[in-house]
Design a protein around this motif. Structure first.
Motif, PDB file in Angstrom:
ATOM      1  N   PHE A   4      56.531  90.864 108.996  1.00 14.59           N
ATOM      2  CA  PHE A   4      57.372  91.696 109.850  1.00 14.59           C
ATOM      3  C   PHE A   4      56.666  92.992 110.237  1.00 14.59           C
ATOM      4  CE2 PHE A   4      60.335  89.138 107.313  1.00 14.59           C
ATOM      5  CZ  PHE A   4      60.946  88.452 108.346  1.00 14.59           C
ATOM      6  N   GLN A   5      55.400  92.871 110.672  1.00 20.37           N
ATOM      7  CA  GLN A   5      54.629  94.048 111.066  1.00 20.37           C
ATOM      8  C   GLN A   5      55.129  94.599 112.393  1.00 20.37           C
ATOM      9  OE1 GLN A   5      50.343  93.867 110.869  1.00 20.37           O
ATOM     10  NE2 GLN A   5      50.441  92.285 109.302  1.00 20.37           N
ATOM     11  N   SER A  16      55.713  97.957 108.616  1.00 20.44           N
ATOM     12  CA  SER A  16      56.474  96.715 108.544  1.00 20.44           C
ATOM     13  C   SER A  16      57.942  97.040 108.385  1.00 20.44           C
ATOM     14  CB  SER A  16      56.029  95.885 107.341  1.00 20.44           C
ATOM     15  OG  SER A  16      54.690  95.511 107.462  1.00 20.44           O
ATOM     16  N   LEU A  17      58.752  96.043 108.704  1.00 24.35           N
ATOM     17  CA  LEU A  17      60.180  96.180 108.461  1.00 24.35           C
ATOM     18  C   LEU A  17      60.504  95.528 107.121  1.00 24.35           C
ATOM     19  CD1 LEU A  17      61.911  95.433 111.866  1.00 24.35           C
ATOM     20  CD2 LEU A  17      61.798  97.599 110.644  1.00 24.35           C
ATOM     21  N   LEU A  18      61.166  96.277 106.273  1.00 22.73           N
ATOM     22  CA  LEU A  18      61.664  95.775 105.007  1.00 22.73           C
ATOM     23  C   LEU A  18      63.179  95.888 105.093  1.00 22.73           C
ATOM     24  CD1 LEU A  18      59.749  94.793 102.836  1.00 22.73           C
ATOM     25  CD2 LEU A  18      60.234  96.837 101.542  1.00 22.73           C
ATOM     26  N   GLY A  19      63.818  94.790 105.411  1.00 20.76           N
ATOM     27  CA  GLY A  19      65.237  94.852 105.765  1.00 20.76           C
ATOM     28  C   GLY A  19      65.322  95.510 107.128  1.00 20.76           C
ATOM     29  N   ALA A  20      66.074  96.594 107.212  1.00 19.05           N
ATOM     30  CA  ALA A  20      66.190  97.324 108.484  1.00 19.05           C
ATOM     31  C   ALA A  20      65.330  98.595 108.478  1.00 19.05           C
ATOM     32  CB  ALA A  20      67.649  97.701 108.727  1.00 19.05           C
ATOM     33  N   ASP A  21      64.616  98.831 107.377  1.00 18.58           N
ATOM     34  CA  ASP A  21      63.856 100.075 107.242  1.00 18.58           C
ATOM     35  C   ASP A  21      62.368  99.876 107.509  1.00 18.58           C
ATOM     36  OD1 ASP A  21      66.157 101.476 106.390  1.00 18.58           O
ATOM     37  OD2 ASP A  21      65.883 100.680 104.360  1.00 18.58           O
TER      38      ASP A  21
END
Length: 163
Positions: A4-5, A16-21
């Motif tokens: 999710f880069q 990257s996105l970790l969840g919505a963050d």
């Protein structure tokens, strides 16, 4: 993190996105996680290290041409026959194993850069070199070149991303 880069145009950062963050991975985080020296240096990949008779002799001993760095495969093979070597030569071999296997972390049979590997001849210089910056560059170059929609191999000190 790798799948999710975010498309960011900063050479030394990975977002990257970790969840919505959004989460940043940069040289700062790399240095904190590894403890390796990440200070700036000019000509990082090509330090000045002239080929001396001592270097030529050691490279011959490990079975590597002077203009080519060793591969992990060659280092492992040499480890089986180094018991009677001097302490310094065994230290050099150990440092080369760390360099080829973790800092560069390339495919097992691919030779590393001779200019960096030659630094092992001066143990103090090798120990004090900015390996953190080298390892970070290898990792970032590898991550930027990958398409994460299919199977892939990442070069470098990938363990730092598993924290």
């Amino acid at each position: 993190m790798l799948c999710f880069q975010l498309n960011i145009n900063k050479k030394c950062e990975l977002w990257s996105l970790l969840g919505a963050d959004p989460v940043r991975f940069s040289l700062i985080e790399f240095e904190h996680l590894t403890g390796l020296n990440c200070e700036h240096i000019e000509n990082l990949e090509n330090p000045r290290c002239e080929v001396t008779k001592e270097i030529a002799s050691f490279w011959e001993r490990i079975g590597v041409y002077v203009d080519v760095g060793p591969s992990s495969e060659q280092i492992i093979r040499v480890c089986q026959r180094c018991q009677k070597w001097s302490r310094d030569d065994r230290m050099r071999l150990g440092y080369l194993a760390i360099f080829t296997g973790f800092i560069k972390g390339w495919k097992y049979s691919i030779a590393t850069r001779a200019s960096l590997a030659r630094l092992v001849m001066d143990l103090e210089k090798f120990e004090n070199y900015l390996w953190g910056r080298v390892a970070f560059k290898v990792l970032m170059d590898s991550l930027r070149a990958k398409h994460f929609t299919k199977s892939y191999t990442v070069d470098g000190l990938i363990q730092v991303l598993q924290v």
